[in-house]
Design an enzyme around this catalytic site. Sequence first.
Site, PDB file in Angstrom:
ATOM      1  N   GLU A 127       0.839  -1.203   0.000  1.00  0.00           N
ATOM      2  CA  GLU A 127       0.000   0.000   0.000  1.00  0.00           C
ATOM      3  C   GLU A 127       0.874   1.253   0.000  1.00  0.00           C
ATOM      4  O   GLU A 127       0.602   2.225  -0.713  1.00  0.00           O
ATOM      5  CB  GLU A 127      -0.883   0.045   1.262  1.00  0.00           C
ATOM      6  CG  GLU A 127      -1.816  -1.140   1.454  1.00  0.00           C
ATOM      7  CD  GLU A 127      -1.171  -2.298   2.202  1.00  0.00           C
ATOM      8  OE1 GLU A 127       0.049  -2.530   2.026  1.00  0.00           O
ATOM      9  OE2 GLU A 127      -1.887  -2.982   2.949  1.00  0.00           O
ATOM     10  N   TRP A 172      18.624 -41.736 -11.174  1.00  0.00           N
ATOM     11  CA  TRP A 172      17.552 -40.773 -11.077  1.00  0.00           C
ATOM     12  C   TRP A 172      16.233 -41.437 -11.455  1.00  0.00           C
ATOM     13  O   TRP A 172      16.171 -42.109 -12.485  1.00  0.00           O
ATOM     14  CB  TRP A 172      17.772 -39.577 -12.004  1.00  0.00           C
ATOM     15  CG  TRP A 172      18.970 -38.775 -11.604  1.00  0.00           C
ATOM     16  CD1 TRP A 172      20.154 -38.687 -12.256  1.00  0.00           C
ATOM     17  CD2 TRP A 172      19.086 -37.924 -10.453  1.00  0.00           C
ATOM     18  NE1 TRP A 172      20.999 -37.830 -11.604  1.00  0.00           N
ATOM     19  CE2 TRP A 172      20.365 -37.349 -10.486  1.00  0.00           C
ATOM     20  CE3 TRP A 172      18.219 -37.596  -9.398  1.00  0.00           C
ATOM     21  CZ2 TRP A 172      20.816 -36.458  -9.505  1.00  0.00           C
ATOM     22  CZ3 TRP A 172      18.672 -36.717  -8.429  1.00  0.00           C
ATOM     23  CH2 TRP A 172      19.949 -36.157  -8.496  1.00  0.00           C
TER      24      TRP A 172
END
Length: 345
Positions: A57, A177
Site C-alpha cells: 500500500e 535418477w
Amino acid sequence: MPTETTAYEAPMRRALELALNGPAYGVNPQVGAVLVNDNFEILAEGWHMGAGTDHAEVAALKALAAKGISPVGLTAVVTLEPCNHTGRTGPCALALVEAGVARVVFAVADPGEASARGADTLRAAGIEVVDGVLATEAEEQGRVWLTANRLGRPFVTLKWAASIDGRSAAEDGTSKWISGPESRADTHLRRTQVDAILVGTNTVLVDDPELTARKPNGELFEHQPLRVILGETKIEGNYRIFNDAAETVHYETRSIHGALAELWARGVRHVWVEGGPKVASKFVKMGLFDELLVYQAPMLIGGERTSMRNLGVETMSEAIALEFNEVRLLGNDIFIRATPLKGAN
Ligand SMILES: NC(=O)c1ccc[n+]([C@@H]2O[C@H](COP(=O)([O-])OP(=O)(O)OC[C@H]3O[C@@H](n4cnc5c(N)ncnc54)[C@H](OP(=O)(O)O)[C@@H]3O)[C@@H](O)[C@H]2O)c1
C-alpha cells in the site's frame, strides 16, 4: 459512488499479479496494491519486496506521489487486509487513513496475530471497507503464508519422485535418477521459493545430497533454503549437505512438532520435506502436511521401497483422502500437486 464488488475484480486481478513480484519465501506475505479512481482506472501500483521494505500500500502511495497525484478520495485495492501493526515499517491502515483514501478493497483478511484487524482501524476512521473481492483466487495464491499464519507452524510440502508403481528407490537404496531432467529442474526452481528443505538422517547417509537450488548449468540460485536434517544419528561434517553453499541445521531429534516449532522461531514459514519415505510418512501420519508434489516417472521398480511406509491405514475407509490440484506432463514424467481433501480426514 460505485461500490459493486465486481467492478473491483479487474484492479484486484492486477494487484494479485503485482504481488507475485515479491519473494515467495520469508516471514512476510506477497502483497500487491493498486490505487484507482472512481472510474476504476489504475493510477499507481505497488507490491511488497520482503521483510523490512515498504508494504504494498505504501509502495503504491509513493508511486502515486511520484506522479504528483493526490490520494484523497481514491480507492486502494489490496490483496491482503492492510496491516495494523508497527514492525520495521509503519502500519498500512494508518498510512491509508493519513493519505485520505475514501475506500479500501481487499481480498482476504490478515490472519497474523499482531497485524490483523486493519479493517477496524480503517472503518473507525470513516473509510469504506469492502472485503472478499477475488477471495478464492487470493486464498489459492497466498495459501502458503495464509495457512502457516493460521496454523502457527510452517506450511509443509512433501515432495518425492516415484516410479509409476510408487517406488522411491531400488532394492540397493539408489534413487538417482527416478525423475527426468525437466522434473529435476522444476524441483530446483521450486526450492528457491521455500525457506527450508528437510530430510531424514538416512537420506543424508545414503544419497549424500547437496540440497541446494541450482540452475540447469549447475550455478546456484540467489536464494538458498535452509537445509535441515532430522534424526538422532550423528552425521560427519564431510557430507555435501554441510558444504558452504547454504546454511544447514541438524535437529538431533525425531520430534516433528519440535522441529517445526524451532523452524517457525527461525522465521521459516514454508518447509519442503524431501524424504525419505520414513520421515515423510511420519509427517503424513501426524496430519502435518499441507501439500504433496509428486514427480511420477514412466518406469517400474517393484520391491519394498514404497514412497510411503505404514500410515496406520488398516482399511480403505481410513485411507487419507486427497484431491488433485494440478496434474500435467513434465518431460516424460507426470507432475502431480495434491492437497488433503478438506473435511475428509
Ligand atoms: N525418491 C525420492 O524422492 C527419494 C527422496 C529421498 C530419499 N529417497 C531414498 O529413500 C531412502 C532413504 O529414506 P529412508 O526412509 O530410509 O530414511 P529417511 O526418512 O531419510 O530417514 C529415516 C531416519 O530419520 C530419522 N528420523 C527423524 N525423525 C523421525 C521420525 N519422526 N520418525 C522416524 N524416523 C525419524 C530416523 O533416524 P535416527 O535414528 O537418526 O533418528 C530414521 O531412521 C534412500 O534409499 C533414498 O535414496 C528417495
